[in-house]
Design a protein around this motif. Structure first.
Motif, PDB file in Angstrom:
ATOM      1  N   HIS A   4       0.782  -1.393  -0.163  1.00 37.83           N
ATOM      2  CA  HIS A   4       0.157   0.100  -0.239  1.00 37.83           C
ATOM      3  C   HIS A   4       0.910   1.185  -0.001  1.00 37.83           C
ATOM      4  N   ARG A   5       0.311   2.291  -0.790  1.00 35.72           N
ATOM      5  CA  ARG A   5       1.261   3.507  -0.850  1.00 35.72           C
ATOM      6  C   ARG A   5       0.992   4.486   0.549  1.00 35.72           C
ATOM      7  N   VAL A   6       2.014   4.733   0.738  1.00 38.22           N
ATOM      8  CA  VAL A   6       1.892   5.530   2.084  1.00 38.22           C
ATOM      9  C   VAL A   6       2.652   7.178   1.752  1.00 38.22           C
ATOM     10  N   ARG A   7       1.886   8.047   1.880  1.00 38.23           N
ATOM     11  CA  ARG A   7       2.671   9.639   1.732  1.00 38.23           C
ATOM     12  C   ARG A   7       2.673  10.032   3.326  1.00 38.23           C
ATOM     13  N   ILE A   8       3.716  10.930   3.469  1.00 36.11           N
ATOM     14  CA  ILE A   8       3.908  11.670   4.685  1.00 36.11           C
ATOM     15  C   ILE A   8       3.868  13.163   4.312  1.00 36.11           C
ATOM     16  N   LEU A   9       3.155  13.950   4.777  1.00 35.18           N
ATOM     17  CA  LEU A   9       2.810  15.266   4.623  1.00 35.18           C
ATOM     18  C   LEU A   9       3.319  15.971   5.757  1.00 35.18           C
ATOM     19  N   PRO A  10       3.842  17.249   5.714  1.00 35.61           N
ATOM     20  CA  PRO A  10       3.967  18.132   4.889  1.00 35.61           C
ATOM     21  C   PRO A  10       5.346  17.927   3.954  1.00 35.61           C
ATOM     22  N   LYS A  11       6.290  16.779   4.076  1.00 37.72           N
ATOM     23  CA  LYS A  11       7.488  16.576   3.514  1.00 37.72           C
ATOM     24  C   LYS A  11       7.202  16.240   2.029  1.00 37.72           C
ATOM     25  N   GLU A  12       6.190  15.539   1.827  1.00 32.66           N
ATOM     26  CA  GLU A  12       6.036  14.778   0.309  1.00 32.66           C
ATOM     27  C   GLU A  12       6.945  13.567   0.095  1.00 32.66           C
ATOM     28  N   PHE A  13       6.850  12.867   1.441  1.00 33.20           N
ATOM     29  CA  PHE A  13       7.712  11.628   1.457  1.00 33.20           C
ATOM     30  C   PHE A  13       6.790  10.613   0.946  1.00 33.20           C
ATOM     31  N   ALA A  14       6.968   9.541   0.042  1.00 36.57           N
ATOM     32  CA  ALA A  14       6.227   8.430  -0.180  1.00 36.57           C
ATOM     33  C   ALA A  14       6.918   7.259  -0.373  1.00 36.57           C
ATOM     34  N   PHE A  15       6.412   5.944   0.101  1.00 36.47           N
ATOM     35  CA  PHE A  15       7.011   4.604   0.220  1.00 36.47           C
ATOM     36  C   PHE A  15       5.735   3.849   0.119  1.00 36.47           C
ATOM     37  N   ASP A  16       6.101   2.467  -0.014  1.00 38.36           N
ATOM     38  CA  ASP A  16       5.198   1.421  -0.040  1.00 38.36           C
ATOM     39  C   ASP A  16       5.598   0.662   1.109  1.00 38.36           C
ATOM     40  N   ALA A  17       4.207   0.391   1.931  1.00 37.77           N
ATOM     41  CA  ALA A  17       4.070  -0.637   3.306  1.00 37.77           C
ATOM     42  C   ALA A  17       3.642  -1.973   2.657  1.00 37.77           C
ATOM     43  N   GLN A  18       4.663  -2.933   3.250  1.00 38.68           N
ATOM     44  CA  GLN A  18       4.150  -4.514   2.763  1.00 38.68           C
ATOM     45  C   GLN A  18       2.984  -4.960   3.668  1.00 38.68           C
ATOM     46  N   GLU A  19       2.481  -5.876   3.253  1.00 39.24           N
ATOM     47  CA  GLU A  19       1.383  -6.315   3.918  1.00 39.24           C
ATOM     48  C   GLU A  19       1.773  -6.771   5.317  1.00 39.24           C
ATOM     49  N   GLY A  20       1.151  -6.276   6.223  1.00 42.36           N
ATOM     50  CA  GLY A  20       1.220  -6.622   7.702  1.00 42.36           C
ATOM     51  C   GLY A  20       2.475  -5.965   8.480  1.00 42.36           C
ATOM     52  N   GLU A  21       2.957  -5.176   7.660  1.00 44.40           N
ATOM     53  CA  GLU A  21       3.962  -4.250   8.094  1.00 44.40           C
ATOM     54  C   GLU A  21       3.646  -2.937   8.728  1.00 44.40           C
ATOM     55  N   THR A  22       4.114  -2.673  10.045  1.00 46.16           N
ATOM     56  CA  THR A  22       3.617  -1.489  10.577  1.00 46.16           C
ATOM     57  C   THR A  22       4.209  -0.065   9.747  1.00 46.16           C
TER      58      THR A  22
END
Length: 100
Positions: A4-22
């Motif tokens: 699942h795609r995770v974005r962090i604002l306000p820095k515009e960071f983005a990464f993928d979280a794997q199934e079951g991963e916090t």
């Protein structure tokens, strides 16, 4: 494996979280440091807002009040993404690259 795609604002960071991963572990794997301490959902150091993307918790009762849940606040140390999500975490920082 589902991600699942995770974005962090306000820095515009983005990464993928794997199934079951916090969310916190996924951020660390992506080289992003978010405030954290207990890593079991009680200290609230990692508390941040979200856009309401779906999460499930690895603990029965994370340290969130009813009002915080209604406001889509999240504890990334014990939250697992069940879909794409945007976190509001002003204190998140990119870690410096590892030196060879």
């Amino acid at each position: 494996m589902t991600t699942h795609r995770v974005r962090i604002l306000p820095k515009e960071f983005a990464f993928d979280a794997q199934e079951g991963e916090t969310l916190l572990r996924a951020a660390e794997r992506a080289g992003i440091r978010m405030p954290s301490s207990c890593r079991n959902g009680t200290c609230r150091t990692c508390l941040c807002g979200s856009d309401g993307g779906p999460v499930r918790y690895l603990v029965e009762w994370p340290g969130l009040s009813f009002d915080e849940r209604q406001a889509y606040d999240v504890l990334p140390c014990v939250a697992v993404a069940e879909g794409d999500i945007t976190l509001i975490a002003p204190a998140a920082r990119r870690l410096p690259p590892l030196q060879p």
